[in-house]
Design a protein around this motif. Sequence first.
Motif, PDB file in Angstrom:
ATOM      1  N   LEU A 195       0.740  -1.124  -0.010  1.00 14.84           N
ATOM      2  CA  LEU A 195       0.114  -0.062  -0.008  1.00 14.84           C
ATOM      3  C   LEU A 195       0.879   1.195   0.201  1.00 14.84           C
ATOM      4  O   LEU A 195       1.700   1.374   0.831  1.00 14.84           O
ATOM      5  CB  LEU A 195      -0.942   0.163   1.237  1.00 14.84           C
ATOM      6  CG  LEU A 195      -1.769  -1.272   1.450  1.00 14.84           C
ATOM      7  CD1 LEU A 195      -2.350  -1.267   2.779  1.00 14.84           C
ATOM      8  CD2 LEU A 195      -2.782  -1.420   0.277  1.00 14.84           C
ATOM      9  N   VAL A 196       0.738   2.186  -0.989  1.00 12.03           N
ATOM     10  CA  VAL A 196       1.723   3.091  -1.233  1.00 12.03           C
ATOM     11  C   VAL A 196       1.200   4.412  -1.652  1.00 12.03           C
ATOM     12  O   VAL A 196      -0.196   4.335  -2.076  1.00 12.03           O
ATOM     13  CB  VAL A 196       2.594   2.659  -2.321  1.00 12.03           C
ATOM     14  CG1 VAL A 196       3.359   1.477  -2.060  1.00 12.03           C
ATOM     15  CG2 VAL A 196       2.213   2.587  -3.430  1.00 12.03           C
ATOM     16  N   SER A 197       1.565   5.589  -1.661  1.00 11.40           N
ATOM     17  CA  SER A 197       1.250   6.767  -2.169  1.00 11.40           C
ATOM     18  C   SER A 197       0.882   6.679  -3.661  1.00 11.40           C
ATOM     19  O   SER A 197       1.662   6.091  -4.262  1.00 11.40           O
ATOM     20  CB  SER A 197       2.190   7.861  -2.101  1.00 11.40           C
ATOM     21  OG  SER A 197       1.875   9.041  -2.899  1.00 11.40           O
ATOM     22  N   PRO A 198      -0.218   7.275  -4.195  1.00 11.38           N
ATOM     23  CA  PRO A 198      -0.381   7.237  -5.615  1.00 11.38           C
ATOM     24  C   PRO A 198       0.833   7.730  -6.468  1.00 11.38           C
ATOM     25  O   PRO A 198       0.916   7.474  -7.643  1.00 11.38           O
ATOM     26  CB  PRO A 198      -1.727   8.061  -5.976  1.00 11.38           C
ATOM     27  CG  PRO A 198      -2.244   8.071  -4.376  1.00 11.38           C
ATOM     28  CD  PRO A 198      -1.190   7.721  -3.501  1.00 11.38           C
ATOM     29  N   ASP A 199       1.528   8.773  -5.598  1.00  9.85           N
ATOM     30  CA  ASP A 199       2.747   9.245  -6.289  1.00  9.85           C
ATOM     31  C   ASP A 199       4.043   8.575  -6.209  1.00  9.85           C
ATOM     32  O   ASP A 199       4.931   8.934  -6.693  1.00  9.85           O
ATOM     33  CB  ASP A 199       2.834  10.605  -5.885  1.00  9.85           C
ATOM     34  CG  ASP A 199       1.581  11.501  -5.781  1.00  9.85           C
ATOM     35  OD1 ASP A 199       1.132  11.586  -7.144  1.00  9.85           O
ATOM     36  OD2 ASP A 199       1.384  12.354  -4.869  1.00  9.85           O
ATOM     37  N   MET A 200       3.723   7.288  -5.573  1.00 12.94           N
ATOM     38  CA  MET A 200       5.275   6.489  -5.525  1.00 12.94           C
ATOM     39  C   MET A 200       5.705   6.046  -6.907  1.00 12.94           C
ATOM     40  O   MET A 200       4.802   5.481  -7.871  1.00 12.94           O
ATOM     41  CB  MET A 200       4.589   5.107  -4.773  1.00 12.94           C
ATOM     42  CG  MET A 200       5.791   4.081  -4.559  1.00 12.94           C
ATOM     43  SD  MET A 200       6.731   4.606  -3.326  1.00 12.94           S
ATOM     44  CE  MET A 200       8.328   3.537  -3.418  1.00 12.94           C
ATOM     45  N   PRO A 201       6.982   6.503  -7.105  1.00 12.16           N
ATOM     46  CA  PRO A 201       7.530   6.138  -8.357  1.00 12.16           C
ATOM     47  C   PRO A 201       7.561   4.555  -8.732  1.00 12.16           C
ATOM     48  O   PRO A 201       7.934   3.818  -7.754  1.00 12.16           O
ATOM     49  CB  PRO A 201       9.118   6.500  -8.186  1.00 12.16           C
ATOM     50  CG  PRO A 201       8.825   7.539  -7.005  1.00 12.16           C
ATOM     51  CD  PRO A 201       8.082   7.072  -6.233  1.00 12.16           C
ATOM     52  N   GLU A 202       6.975   4.218  -9.684  1.00 10.19           N
ATOM     53  CA  GLU A 202       6.848   2.813 -10.091  1.00 10.19           C
ATOM     54  C   GLU A 202       8.153   2.081 -10.301  1.00 10.19           C
ATOM     55  O   GLU A 202       8.309   0.847  -9.880  1.00 10.19           O
ATOM     56  CB  GLU A 202       6.165   2.507 -11.254  1.00 10.19           C
ATOM     57  CG  GLU A 202       5.516   1.085 -11.700  1.00 10.19           C
ATOM     58  CD  GLU A 202       4.843   0.814 -12.876  1.00 10.19           C
ATOM     59  OE1 GLU A 202       4.650  -0.133 -13.263  1.00 10.19           O
ATOM     60  OE2 GLU A 202       4.127   2.014 -13.296  1.00 10.19           O
ATOM     61  N   THR A 203       9.221   2.947 -10.778  1.00  7.25           N
ATOM     62  CA  THR A 203      10.428   2.289 -10.891  1.00  7.25           C
ATOM     63  C   THR A 203      11.058   1.983  -9.562  1.00  7.25           C
ATOM     64  O   THR A 203      11.938   0.812  -9.539  1.00  7.25           O
ATOM     65  CB  THR A 203      11.629   3.272 -11.668  1.00  7.25           C
ATOM     66  OG1 THR A 203      11.359   4.645 -10.769  1.00  7.25           O
ATOM     67  CG2 THR A 203      11.081   3.711 -12.765  1.00  7.25           C
TER      68      THR A 203
END
Length: 366
Positions: free
Chosen positions: A263-271
Amino acid sequence: MPENKSHHYVPQMYMRLFARAGDNRIGVYVIDRAKFIPNAPIRGQACRDYFYGKDARTELAFGHIEGHAARIFADAVKHNRLPEPDSQDHEWLIFYLGMQHARTVGAAEQHNEGSEKLAKAILRRKAELEGNSEIVAALERVRIRRTNAVSEVVGYATIGASLLADLTLTLIRNDSDTPFIASDTPVVLHNRLYEDQRVSVAGYANVGLQLFLPLGPRLALFGFDSVAYIVHAASDDIVTVDDGAQIRLINDLQWEAAHAVLLVSPDMPETELRSSAANWEARRRLERTVYREEIVSQSDTEMRTRHGSGEAPSAVSLDLSFITCLLPAPAPLDPWETPPFRDAERVARVDRAFERLDDWELARRR
């Protein structure tokens, strides 16, 4: 449609700590599918239909605890402040931490796994002594599950949570470019002092215990045994970390503990997620418990054995720069040995409470 059908084992109020202000969406990384969903509705995450049964009392009780926790978390995020030790809010926070640690699918599956290993070992030993090779072979195809695994674990935590009350609690502020992540098993216990042991070392009462709970991408709650560690905090009693490598170490605990999703922020870098996923692909534990069996005595007519199981030791080497171990490195523990307790008297009181709970349960079933 039945009311309260969908039971969240990670509260929606907690997941909102990772959402944008005023939004009800969160980033979700599905581990087995290696899929990142940056804007998933919170209401559909970390939940199962009737996970706590069709009696609504458990959900109502959790809702009451969550209400207090939501207020405490909001104060932590807004003012970088935690409740004073021994205050009513401190007691609510400790109770929430114990409940959250116990109420998840991951906790129930771990309980099931330990019970299954125990039951199969006993049945296998009996079949081997009787020369019944068919039973021995069939056990590999059998799946054994407890009827009320999550209820049992939550019942234990209701009493056992008090063992966490002596941990020192502080906040970790994340000033790095790497956000904190959480999982569907967000309260994680660790023991830096007893790392690299072959047995479970993260019991609620063990010397050296550490507790981590992310409170959004920029803040985390940290509990620790102050006899075993000193934490180098700023003057406002908050640890500030600006090194992304240190944040990744803390995030590794969530990767290891997660049952199915992060569960992460929507702005979490996918990389960032995919880089960690590649690192954890071969490290994720296939078995969450360790099981031990020992023959105590044996004769021509009788064999006595003892059995034990516990959580598998962590593979994370949690070398955090803001923590110094105060105690010397312990010797390797024997297979049946566990780390000492921080407070043996407190443990004895909790054990007596468990005995009374068992007596009540037996009386209820009669």
